[in-house]
Each structure stands twice: as structure tokens, then as C-alpha cells.
Design a protein around this motif. Structure first.
Motif, PDB file in Angstrom:
ATOM      1  N   ALA A  17       0.826  -1.216   0.000  1.00 30.67           N
ATOM      2  CA  ALA A  17       0.000   0.000   0.000  1.00 30.67           C
ATOM      3  C   ALA A  17       0.855   1.259   0.000  1.00 30.67           C
ATOM      4  O   ALA A  17       0.549   2.246  -0.679  1.00 30.67           O
ATOM      5  N   ALA A  18       1.919   1.239   0.784  1.00 32.76           N
ATOM      6  CA  ALA A  18       2.779   2.422   0.856  1.00 32.76           C
ATOM      7  C   ALA A  18       3.454   2.693  -0.483  1.00 32.76           C
ATOM      8  O   ALA A  18       3.617   3.848  -0.892  1.00 32.76           O
ATOM      9  N   PHE A  19       3.848   1.642  -1.191  1.00 31.98           N
ATOM     10  CA  PHE A  19       4.417   1.837  -2.524  1.00 31.98           C
ATOM     11  C   PHE A  19       3.353   2.299  -3.515  1.00 31.98           C
ATOM     12  O   PHE A  19       3.643   3.046  -4.445  1.00 31.98           O
ATOM     13  N   TYR A  20       2.101   1.856  -3.326  1.00 35.61           N
ATOM     14  CA  TYR A  20       1.007   2.401  -4.136  1.00 35.61           C
ATOM     15  C   TYR A  20       0.943   3.916  -3.957  1.00 35.61           C
ATOM     16  O   TYR A  20       0.838   4.670  -4.930  1.00 35.61           O
ATOM     17  N   ALA A  21       0.986   4.358  -2.708  1.00 30.44           N
ATOM     18  CA  ALA A  21       0.929   5.800  -2.435  1.00 30.44           C
ATOM     19  C   ALA A  21       2.113   6.521  -3.069  1.00 30.44           C
ATOM     20  O   ALA A  21       1.975   7.631  -3.599  1.00 30.44           O
ATOM     21  N   LEU A  22       3.282   5.899  -3.018  1.00 28.81           N
ATOM     22  CA  LEU A  22       4.469   6.484  -3.647  1.00 28.81           C
ATOM     23  C   LEU A  22       4.251   6.668  -5.145  1.00 28.81           C
ATOM     24  O   LEU A  22       4.522   7.736  -5.712  1.00 28.81           O
ATOM     25  N   GLY A  23       3.752   5.629  -5.815  1.00 26.52           N
ATOM     26  CA  GLY A  23       3.522   5.724  -7.250  1.00 26.52           C
ATOM     27  C   GLY A  23       2.478   6.761  -7.606  1.00 26.52           C
ATOM     28  O   GLY A  23       2.623   7.502  -8.592  1.00 26.52           O
ATOM     29  N   MET A  24       1.411   6.830  -6.810  1.00 24.93           N
ATOM     30  CA  MET A  24       0.376   7.832  -7.076  1.00 24.93           C
ATOM     31  C   MET A  24       0.934   9.245  -6.913  1.00 24.93           C
ATOM     32  O   MET A  24       0.641  10.138  -7.711  1.00 24.93           O
ATOM     33  N   ALA A  25       1.730   9.450  -5.868  1.00 28.53           N
ATOM     34  CA  ALA A  25       2.309  10.780  -5.646  1.00 28.53           C
ATOM     35  C   ALA A  25       3.255  11.165  -6.781  1.00 28.53           C
ATOM     36  O   ALA A  25       3.330  12.327  -7.177  1.00 28.53           O
ATOM     37  N   GLN A  26       3.999  10.179  -7.314  1.00 33.84           N
ATOM     38  CA  GLN A  26       4.857  10.454  -8.462  1.00 33.84           C
ATOM     39  C   GLN A  26       4.024  10.903  -9.660  1.00 33.84           C
ATOM     40  O   GLN A  26       4.390  11.834 -10.381  1.00 33.84           O
ATOM     41  N   ALA A  27       2.900  10.218  -9.885  1.00 26.44           N
ATOM     42  CA  ALA A  27       2.065  10.529 -11.046  1.00 26.44           C
ATOM     43  C   ALA A  27       1.377  11.874 -10.903  1.00 26.44           C
ATOM     44  O   ALA A  27       1.296  12.651 -11.854  1.00 26.44           O
ATOM     45  N   LEU A  28       0.876  12.152  -9.709  1.00 26.49           N
ATOM     46  CA  LEU A  28       0.057  13.350  -9.486  1.00 26.49           C
ATOM     47  C   LEU A  28       0.887  14.581  -9.181  1.00 26.49           C
ATOM     48  O   LEU A  28       0.414  15.709  -9.316  1.00 26.49           O
ATOM     49  N   GLN A  29       2.149  14.367  -8.735  1.00 27.68           N
ATOM     50  CA  GLN A  29       2.975  15.478  -8.249  1.00 27.68           C
ATOM     51  C   GLN A  29       2.261  16.222  -7.133  1.00 27.68           C
ATOM     52  O   GLN A  29       2.341  17.454  -7.024  1.00 27.68           O
ATOM     53  N   GLN A  30       1.555  15.468  -6.314  1.00 32.20           N
ATOM     54  CA  GLN A  30       0.808  15.994  -5.171  1.00 32.20           C
ATOM     55  C   GLN A  30       0.980  15.041  -3.999  1.00 32.20           C
ATOM     56  O   GLN A  30       1.232  13.850  -4.196  1.00 32.20           O
ATOM     57  N   PRO A  31       0.815  15.523  -2.766  1.00 27.39           N
ATOM     58  CA  PRO A  31       0.889  14.618  -1.622  1.00 27.39           C
ATOM     59  C   PRO A  31      -0.260  13.621  -1.617  1.00 27.39           C
ATOM     60  O   PRO A  31      -1.400  13.968  -1.915  1.00 27.39           O
ATOM     61  N   VAL A  32       0.054  12.377  -1.309  1.00 28.74           N
ATOM     62  CA  VAL A  32      -0.936  11.311  -1.187  1.00 28.74           C
ATOM     63  C   VAL A  32      -0.856  10.760   0.231  1.00 28.74           C
ATOM     64  O   VAL A  32       0.239  10.543   0.765  1.00 28.74           O
ATOM     65  N   ALA A  33      -2.012  10.533   0.846  1.00 31.23           N
ATOM     66  CA  ALA A  33      -2.052   9.995   2.204  1.00 31.23           C
ATOM     67  C   ALA A  33      -2.065   8.474   2.173  1.00 31.23           C
ATOM     68  O   ALA A  33      -2.633   7.860   1.272  1.00 31.23           O
ATOM     69  N   ILE A  34      -1.443   7.860   3.169  1.00 28.97           N
ATOM     70  CA  ILE A  34      -1.509   6.414   3.376  1.00 28.97           C
ATOM     71  C   ILE A  34      -1.899   6.197   4.831  1.00 28.97           C
ATOM     72  O   ILE A  34      -1.221   6.685   5.734  1.00 28.97           O
ATOM     73  N   CYS A  35      -3.009   5.509   5.069  1.00 33.17           N
ATOM     74  CA  CYS A  35      -3.565   5.381   6.413  1.00 33.17           C
ATOM     75  C   CYS A  35      -3.550   3.919   6.857  1.00 33.17           C
ATOM     76  O   CYS A  35      -4.093   3.048   6.163  1.00 33.17           O
ATOM     77  N   VAL A  36      -2.937   3.656   8.023  1.00 28.55           N
ATOM     78  CA  VAL A  36      -2.870   2.296   8.563  1.00 28.55           C
ATOM     79  C   VAL A  36      -3.354   2.289  10.007  1.00 28.55           C
ATOM     80  O   VAL A  36      -3.433   3.322  10.678  1.00 28.55           O
ATOM     81  N   THR A  37      -3.631   1.090  10.488  1.00 27.73           N
ATOM     82  CA  THR A  37      -4.088   0.917  11.860  1.00 27.73           C
ATOM     83  C   THR A  37      -2.883   0.891  12.809  1.00 27.73           C
ATOM     84  O   THR A  37      -1.739   1.110  12.393  1.00 27.73           O
ATOM     85  N   SER A  38      -3.120   0.590  14.078  1.00 24.15           N
ATOM     86  CA  SER A  38      -2.051   0.648  15.074  1.00 24.15           C
ATOM     87  C   SER A  38      -1.208  -0.620  15.074  1.00 24.15           C
ATOM     88  O   SER A  38      -1.562  -1.631  14.473  1.00 24.15           O
ATOM     89  N   GLY A  39      -0.055  -0.563  15.731  1.00 22.57           N
ATOM     90  CA  GLY A  39       0.813  -1.715  15.875  1.00 22.57           C
ATOM     91  C   GLY A  39       1.813  -1.846  14.751  1.00 22.57           C
ATOM     92  O   GLY A  39       2.294  -0.860  14.185  1.00 22.57           O
ATOM     93  N   THR A  40       2.118  -3.100  14.391  1.00 24.38           N
ATOM     94  CA  THR A  40       3.156  -3.348  13.388  1.00 24.38           C
ATOM     95  C   THR A  40       2.765  -2.881  11.994  1.00 24.38           C
ATOM     96  O   THR A  40       3.627  -2.814  11.103  1.00 24.38           O
ATOM     97  N   ALA A  41       1.493  -2.557  11.779  1.00 20.13           N
ATOM     98  CA  ALA A  41       1.064  -2.040  10.472  1.00 20.13           C
ATOM     99  C   ALA A  41       1.934  -0.856  10.054  1.00 20.13           C
ATOM    100  O   ALA A  41       2.334  -0.747   8.889  1.00 20.13           O
ATOM    101  N   LEU A  42       2.240   0.023  10.997  1.00 18.18           N
ATOM    102  CA  LEU A  42       3.046   1.202  10.686  1.00 18.18           C
ATOM    103  C   LEU A  42       4.445   0.811  10.233  1.00 18.18           C
ATOM    104  O   LEU A  42       4.998   1.395   9.284  1.00 18.18           O
ATOM    105  N   LEU A  43       5.041  -0.194  10.867  1.00 20.20           N
ATOM    106  CA  LEU A  43       6.413  -0.580  10.538  1.00 20.20           C
ATOM    107  C   LEU A  43       6.517  -1.133   9.122  1.00 20.20           C
ATOM    108  O   LEU A  43       7.579  -1.047   8.491  1.00 20.20           O
TER     109      LEU A  43
END
Length: 515
Positions: free
Chosen positions: A55-81
Motif C-alpha cells: 500500500a505504501a508503494f502504491y501511495a508512492l507511485g500515485m504521488a509520483q504521477a500526481l505530483q501531489q501529496p498522497v495519504a496512506i492510512c494504517v491501523t495501530s501496531g506493526t502495520a506502521l512498521l
């Protein structure tokens, strides 16, 4: 109706105020108030991805395409890591990405409660700014929460853009949606200063006065420079005395070693980072890399500098060699055939995986390519291209090696994908780049343990994910397969798997360097 969590509503409102329109969202209960708000908000479009790393790499690719900030939202715990690899890539590519992690209230951290770990600053130096929002209970708390969100988004989008982390503690109950509208929040804006014309004039003057000036642009395309240096690496007449280095990484180790012979290097970037790649940095220039590069090109366009002409003649020779070279059936033949068929790529976007794939692109590509060269990892190239394809309507091609593809196969397990994503999979049953490392052939561990030798095909993966599958095992099938990959109409992604032998790939590449 929106969540009744005040910090979540402040966050949502300010994302909208700052123009954030796309959010990649991952499953979870603790982050459900944030995801609910995003789904309710008409200005934000959500893209669900289950695998947080992908998912985080999806956000990276979208931000590259849009040249705009893209949010990536995860739950608590190891999801963030799980976001760390893509966040690291975004940090070194200066791609704007807003990491939003839901968290447990701080009193429950380290108390053996479920999905709890110390999330503030969990991403360390890989983000430009990290904030943890309060759960406001008065006006001062509301003001503080507002200020932190503004600070984070500004850090993401100004002064050499990059990822930021907003950690959002959310107390139970989580599932109350009783607020009719988002609050009207204070938006803090930054007005950037213009590039000083005096500094620009100085750069241009010094460049033109140098006997042997060179402009080098990194990240990641430096077409045919590796071959050029191979021809002249012992000829001092080709060594520049002044290198103007416009940030980003360089693929070729040979080129980097050659430029370490230069007398002086000036590095240009927007945040005054000290990147002494060539070990002879003398000046860091704060400025817009593209503006300065365009200015230098303008100065030298009509009045060619003798040293620049010398290098252009060398590169012309190398380009002619690349165009004339007819490789035997191999990964090199696949990339050359692909690049010849897409031409200048005016109507598409091309992503390359790391290792062999991007090195072949540097030989044959004559257009801009995308590649995760910030830290050169293999783990998210497919997800990055897939995310990019979600943000544009034009065809998006991903040329990728087998280890990188199989590692990142969850990129295809996604409901957002459409027929504009096309994948050229180069499968020689191992990490073929390891065949090129001198001395490693002496290790009995090379193939099975170091290069990840395998006997795997993508056909089953494509079938389970409703991805069109093609394959090629010889030159005739390759030509036909690439033509079909490019021209076929489809509502779902299409993949061409090209099977080659690692030993042949190695020999063909070595033969290419014999001029």
C-alpha cells in the motif's frame, strides 16, 4: 455523518484545505474513524490496499504521477512498521507522502495490550517531520492539534518535499459517527521566495568559464554514460574540472568512480543537503534543480562549449552502438524490443525495477523512466507502478525482474487496478545481476542462497488476480508478445513473462560492451 473524534475531524478538514485528494487506506479497526471520514469526504478518493507494505508503494507511485501529496492510512501496531521501505524511498526521492497511523492512547503503550508499540517517531530519520496529535478536550488542545497537522503538511510539500508522519491516538469507542460536517480549520500557508537571479548568473558564468564543465542529472536515468565512461575511463581529457550535479542517485558505479576524478563539484538541491557523492564537493547551491538545469542548457544551446561537444560526440557514438547492436534472445533483447516499440513514450509512463532492469533501460530508453533508486530496494517496484496506474488514464508499463516481481506479487491483489497497467516480467529464474559480480562465481552459495535461484512462473499468480497472461521463450514469441502487450485492449492488467537463461543474459551484456 463524520466521526465524533475531534482530532480525526481536524486532520480530515486540513487535508482537504491543503489540497490532499487521494488516500490509500488499509484495513483495521483503530484507524476506522479516519478511513470512515475519508470515505465520507467528497473531496478525497480512497484506494483500498490490504498489504501495508504494498500500500505504501502504491501511495508512492500515485504521488509520483500526481505530483501531489498522497495519504496512506494504517491501523495501530506493526502495520506502521510495514511502511518503512516505501517511506525510505519517498524520503530519498523527495516524494510527498503523508503517513497517517492510528494509535492506542499513550497510557496503554507497553502494557501488553493488543497492537501497541511506541509509534511516535517509529519511522525515525526517514520522515521530514513526525507529530502525534492530542485528543483535544479544550480550545488550547484544538489549537495545538490544528498547528501540528499544519506543520506536518507544510513539511511534506515545501522545502524539498518528502514524507511526513502523523500519528493519531484514538480512544474507544471507535464507531460513533454523529458529526454532521467537518470543522472550518485554520490553514497555515507558506509563500516561497523566488530564485535569486544573481546566484543564477554566477552559476552560468562559472560553468561557461570552466575549461571542462559537465552537467549531471541523477535519479535515475543517465543514458549511455556507463558505456561512454567504459570507453574513456583512462583518458584524462574527458575528466571534467567542474561538475554541476543536479541531485538524485546515479545507477552506474563506473560513472560515479569516474566523476570522483573531477576537480570540483557543485551540488544543487532545494534544501541545501550535503550530498558528496563524488567525494570532491566544494559548493552546495540551494535552488530549484529544474530551473537551474534549464538555465544552463539555455546558455549552452547556441554557443556549444568545446568540452560539451567532445562528450556529445562520444555519446553519439555510444547511442549508435546501442541502436545497431542486435542482441541474441535475452533480457537485453526484450528491453530493446520493448523500447523500440514504444518509441519516445509520449503517450505512456514507464517504470523499471532495480538491478538489471534499470541498467538495460539506461542503454536503450530515450525517454523519462521511473525507478525506485532512492535506496535501490527491489521490494516495491510493482506496487509503485500499480499505484501510479491508478492515478492516470494513460498506459503504465512496468519492466521488472523475477525476484522483484515475486516479492511484490501482492501488488496485483487489488481491486483498484485497470487495463492501463502492463507488465514486462524478465524471468531468468534468479537474480541475474549476481552473475555480473566479479569473484562471486567462486562461492558455491551464489545461485541458490545469494541469487535466489527458483523455478517459478507468474501464470498462476496472474490467474488468481484476473491478470491477462502472455509468455515468450524465443525471439519470435518475444516480438509477438510485446506487440500484444502494447496494443491489446483490456479492462484488467496484462503481463508478458519472458523466460531467458541467466548465462545467456550475462554473455549478451558482456558482448555489448565490446565496441
Amino acid at each position: 455523518m463524520y466521526s465524533n473524534k475531534e482530532n480525526v475531524n481536524i486532520l480530515t478538514a486540513l487535508l482537504v484545505e491543503h489540497g490532499v485528494r487521494h488516500a490509500v487506506v488499509c484495513p483495521g479497526s483503530r484507524n476506522s474513524p479516519v478511513v470512515h471520514n475519508f470515505n465520507e469526504c467528497p473531496q478525497i478518493r480512497c484506494y483500498p490496499v490490504t498489504d501495508e507494505r504494498s500500500a505504501a508503494f502504491y501511495a508512492l507511485g500515485m504521488a509520483q504521477a500526481l505530483q501531489q501529496p498522497v495519504a496512506i492510512c494504517v491501523t495501530s501496531g506493526t502495520a506502521l512498521l510495514n511502511l518503512a521501505p516505501a517511506v525510505a524511498e519517498a524520503y530519498y526521492q523527495h516524494v510527498p507522502m503523508i503517513v497517517i497511523s492510528a494509535d492506542r492512547p499513550p497510557m496503554w503503550i507497553d502494557q501488553q495490550d493488543g497492537q501497541t508499540l511506541p509509534q511516535p517517531d517509529a519511522l525515525g530519520r526517514l520522515v521530514k517531520k513526525a507529530v502525534t496529535l492530542p485528543e483535544p478536550n479544550d480550545e488550547a488542545g484544538h489549537w495545538y492539534c490544528n498547528r501540528l497537522v499544519n506543520e506536518a503538511i507544510i513539511s511534506c510539500t515545501h522545502q524539498n518535499r518528502g514524507p511526513v508522519h502523523i500519528n493519531v491516538p484514538i480512544s474507544e469507542p471507535l464507531f460513533e459517527y454523529s458529526v454532521a460536517g467537518l470543522p472550518k480549520e485554520r490553514k497555515i500557508e507558506i509563500v516561497p521566495a523566488e530564485v535569486p537571479s544573481q546566484a543564477m548568473s554566477h552559476i552560468g558564468r562559472m560553468f561557461l568559464l570552466s575549461k571542462k564543465p559537465m552537467l549531471i542529472c541523477g535519479q535515475p536515468m543517465n543514458p549511455n554514460l556507463d558505456e561512454a565512461v567504459c570507453l574513456v575511463e583512462n583518458d584524462e581529457s574527458y575528466v571534467p574540472d567542474l561538475v554541476l550535479y543536479i541531485g538524485g542517485s546515479i545507477v552506474s558505479k563506473r560513472l560515479k568512480n569516474f566523476l570522483r576524478k573531477a576537480k570540483e563539484v557543485w551540488s544543487v538541491n532545494a534544501s541545501c543537503e550535503v550530498n558528496d557523492t563524488f567525494m570532491n564537493l566544494t559548493k552546495v547551491i540551494q535552488g530549484d534543480e529544474k530551473i537551474i538545469a534549464d538555465y544552463v542548457h539555455f546558455l549552452t544551446e547556441d554557443n556549444k562549449h568545446p568540452f560539451i561537444e567532445k562528450w556529445e560526440q562520444l555519446l553519439s557514438r555510444v547511442r549508435s552502438h546501442a541502436d545497431m547492436y542486435q542482441p541474441a534472445y535475452s533480457q537485453m533483447a526484450a528491453v530493446k524490443c520493448f523500447e523500440e516499440m514504444i518509441g519516445n513514450a509520449d503517450d505512456c509512463h514507464v517504470h523499471y525495477g532495480n538491478s538489471t532492469a534499470i541498467r538495460l533501460a539506461n542503454i536503450f530508453a530515450r525517454h523519462r523512466v521511473f525507478c525506485n533508486r532512492g535506496v535501490n530496494g527491489i521490494e516495491g517496484s510493482l506496487s509503485t507502478a500499480a499505484g501510479y496506474s491508478c492515478a492516470v488514464d494513460e498506459p503504465v508499463y512496468c519492466v521488472i525482474g523475477d525476484l522483484s516481481f515475486f516479492y511484490d506479487q501482492n501488488a496485483l491483489w487489488n481491486q483498484n487496478l485497470r487495463g492501463n497497467l502492463r507488465i514486462l516480467l524478465l524471468n531468468n529464474s534468479k537474480g541475474g545481476i549476481f552473475n555480473m559480480l566479479k569473484g562471486l562465481d567462486q562461492s558455491p552459495a551464489r545461485d541458490r542462497l545469494i541469487a535466489g535461484e527458483h523455478h517459478t512462473s507468474a501464470e498462476g499468480i496472474c490467474r488468481q488476480n484476473d491478470v491477462g497472461y502472455l509468455n515468450a521463450s524465443n525471439a519470435e514469441e518475444l516480438q509477438k508478445g510485446i506487440a500484444t502487450l502494447i496494443k491489446t485492449e483490456s479492462s484488467r492488467p496484462v503481463l508478458l513473462e519472458v523466460f531467458t537463461q541467466a548465462q545467456t543474459d550475462e554473455q549478451v551484456l558482456k558482448d555489448y560492451y565490446i565496441f
